[in-house]
Design a protein around this motif. Sequence first.
Motif, PDB file in Angstrom:
ATOM      1  N   ARG A 144     -15.819 -70.439  -1.818  1.00  0.00           N
ATOM      2  CA  ARG A 144     -15.125 -71.541  -0.771  1.00  0.00           C
ATOM      3  C   ARG A 144     -13.885 -71.970  -1.199  1.00  0.00           C
ATOM      4  NH1 ARG A 144     -16.723 -75.601   2.295  1.00  0.00           N
ATOM      5  NH2 ARG A 144     -15.536 -75.238   3.780  1.00  0.00           N
ATOM      6  N   GLU A 180     -11.308 -69.203  -1.085  1.00  0.00           N
ATOM      7  CA  GLU A 180     -10.786 -68.702   0.234  1.00  0.00           C
ATOM      8  C   GLU A 180     -10.218 -69.997   1.103  1.00  0.00           C
ATOM      9  OE1 GLU A 180     -12.883 -65.315   2.626  1.00  0.00           O
ATOM     10  OE2 GLU A 180     -14.086 -67.071   2.659  1.00  0.00           O
ATOM     11  N   ASP A 181     -11.085 -70.816   1.241  1.00  0.00           N
ATOM     12  CA  ASP A 181     -10.544 -72.001   2.110  1.00  0.00           C
ATOM     13  C   ASP A 181      -9.681 -72.906   1.450  1.00  0.00           C
ATOM     14  OD1 ASP A 181     -12.571 -70.546   3.763  1.00  0.00           O
ATOM     15  OD2 ASP A 181     -14.183 -72.051   3.485  1.00  0.00           O
ATOM     16  N   TYR A 223     -23.125 -68.119   6.362  1.00  0.00           N
ATOM     17  CA  TYR A 223     -22.333 -68.030   5.030  1.00  0.00           C
ATOM     18  C   TYR A 223     -22.504 -66.833   4.352  1.00  0.00           C
ATOM     19  CZ  TYR A 223     -18.484 -69.117   1.838  1.00  0.00           C
ATOM     20  OH  TYR A 223     -17.480 -69.289   1.125  1.00  0.00           O
ATOM     21  N   ASP A 243     -17.073 -78.928   0.463  1.00  0.00           N
ATOM     22  CA  ASP A 243     -16.453 -79.695   1.456  1.00  0.00           C
ATOM     23  C   ASP A 243     -15.890 -80.845   0.893  1.00  0.00           C
ATOM     24  OD1 ASP A 243     -17.524 -78.013   3.552  1.00  0.00           O
ATOM     25  OD2 ASP A 243     -19.149 -79.311   3.815  1.00  0.00           O
TER      26      ASP A 243
END
Length: 398
Positions: A21, A24-25, A72, A395
């Motif tokens: 995560r 990539e994000d 995911y 997040d």
Amino acid sequence: MTNFHTLIVGAGYAGAVAARRLAEDGDKKVLVLERRPHVAGNAYDCLDQAGILIHQYGPHIFHTNDKRVFDYLSRFTQWRRYQHRVIANLPRDNPEVVPAHKTTDGRFFFPVPFNLDSLKNAFGTKEGERLGQKLLDAYPAQSQVTILELRQNSDPEIAAIADYVYEHVFVHYTMKQWGQTPEEIDPATTARVPVRLSADDRYFQDAYQGMPLNGYTPMFEKMLDHPNITVETGVDALSRLELADGAIRLDGEVFGGPVIYTGQADELFSFRFGPLPYRTLDFGYETLPQDYFQAHGTVNYTVDKPYTRITEFKHLTGQVKPGATTIMRECSRAYTGAEGEIPYYAIINADNNALYAKYADLAAQYPDLHLLGRLAEYKYYNMDAIAARALALTDELL
Ligand code: FAD
Ligand code: UDP
């Protein structure tokens, strides 16, 4: 100076999902350090000497109701549709009862979780049906009931069913697994395997269930395969990390970014307040020159035998391999911290939670340190729960 933004200790679900995560994000450079010679943590699978795909750290079946987690992970694997079914194998202790289904060698079987069909095997078809109706009438709005709840029912016939299930499913198995009775352990543990008020014989009822089509390890390899992720296996992070005065040093230099630690919380702080208690497992593998050994993926020995269960991997993985099959017996015992032992299960109780809280308080003194995962959080989490927690933490960090 390191050019990594985030350091992750451990390449299991917690570490791998978080790494992907952030890489990539968040376009962050992530360094993952893993002590074992491989990725995937306890979900690691590999071929054994006979060429059978086995799970090296215990049988893992993926199941979840969390669509975000399923979606995911589905980016990194296709799935084999698989519904896990478990039966209990136990000695026939009442020769007068004729079980509804087959018996062999003085033993009989019934589905676990104990369900309305199990009742017919335990008490004979007619009596089982009558008792099943009694249960349905007693819990009209429920699809299941925990054994501890059932044992509180004061109706004499329901109390007798509860005693039966307690004796034939829970007490001996739980003593083998935990060295304690169902009353002595965290009630959430036995609640994982309720008494079903239906004939549903699946071990899990989640919306998404299955096995990664080519195994767990390739799924992890794909997840960690990203230009922003560097994985170093065979590296004990604790030999390179130093925590002092609110700062974390990697190889002697202050590491300014987030550190996600997925190992044992007590070990991170050199067992300063004493070791956290765990159960460990001994796995006995056996490869047999036959197509199959048993009819189900897992058979629980709920009353006798020193082991808790036997798993036959070909049922789980769907591997086609005539003339050879590998089975695994599991024996549980107290974790001592000896070389090579693995802390598989946190022992959840008030004392141990209080001890864990001391380590968590210490960790909180390091603003960039995040404890994540089954070991680091000292919890009995399934794979999907850990993946969900990794998504939630990232997040926040993003
Ligand atoms: P782990 O998988 O334990 O990963 C932590 C990683 O950190 C390990 O690889 C470890 O080597 C590494 N590490 C620790 N310390 C260091 C260090 N100092 N330096 C570098 N690396 C370090 N869940 C299910 O959903 N379904 C199942 O059927 C299921 N079956 C299970 C059966 C058994 C016998 C067990 C024990 C568990 C089972 N689970 C199952 C739970 C599942 O294994 C966990 O939810 C999951 O593996 C947790 O992932 P994690 O990343 O938190 O921990
Ligand atoms: N359990 C039991 N008998 C069984 C199956 C489970 O007593 O046949 C109890 C036991 O205490 C066990 C707990 O329920 O530790 C949770 O079982 P589960 O199969 O979820 O354990 P895991 O697969 O995580 O080892």
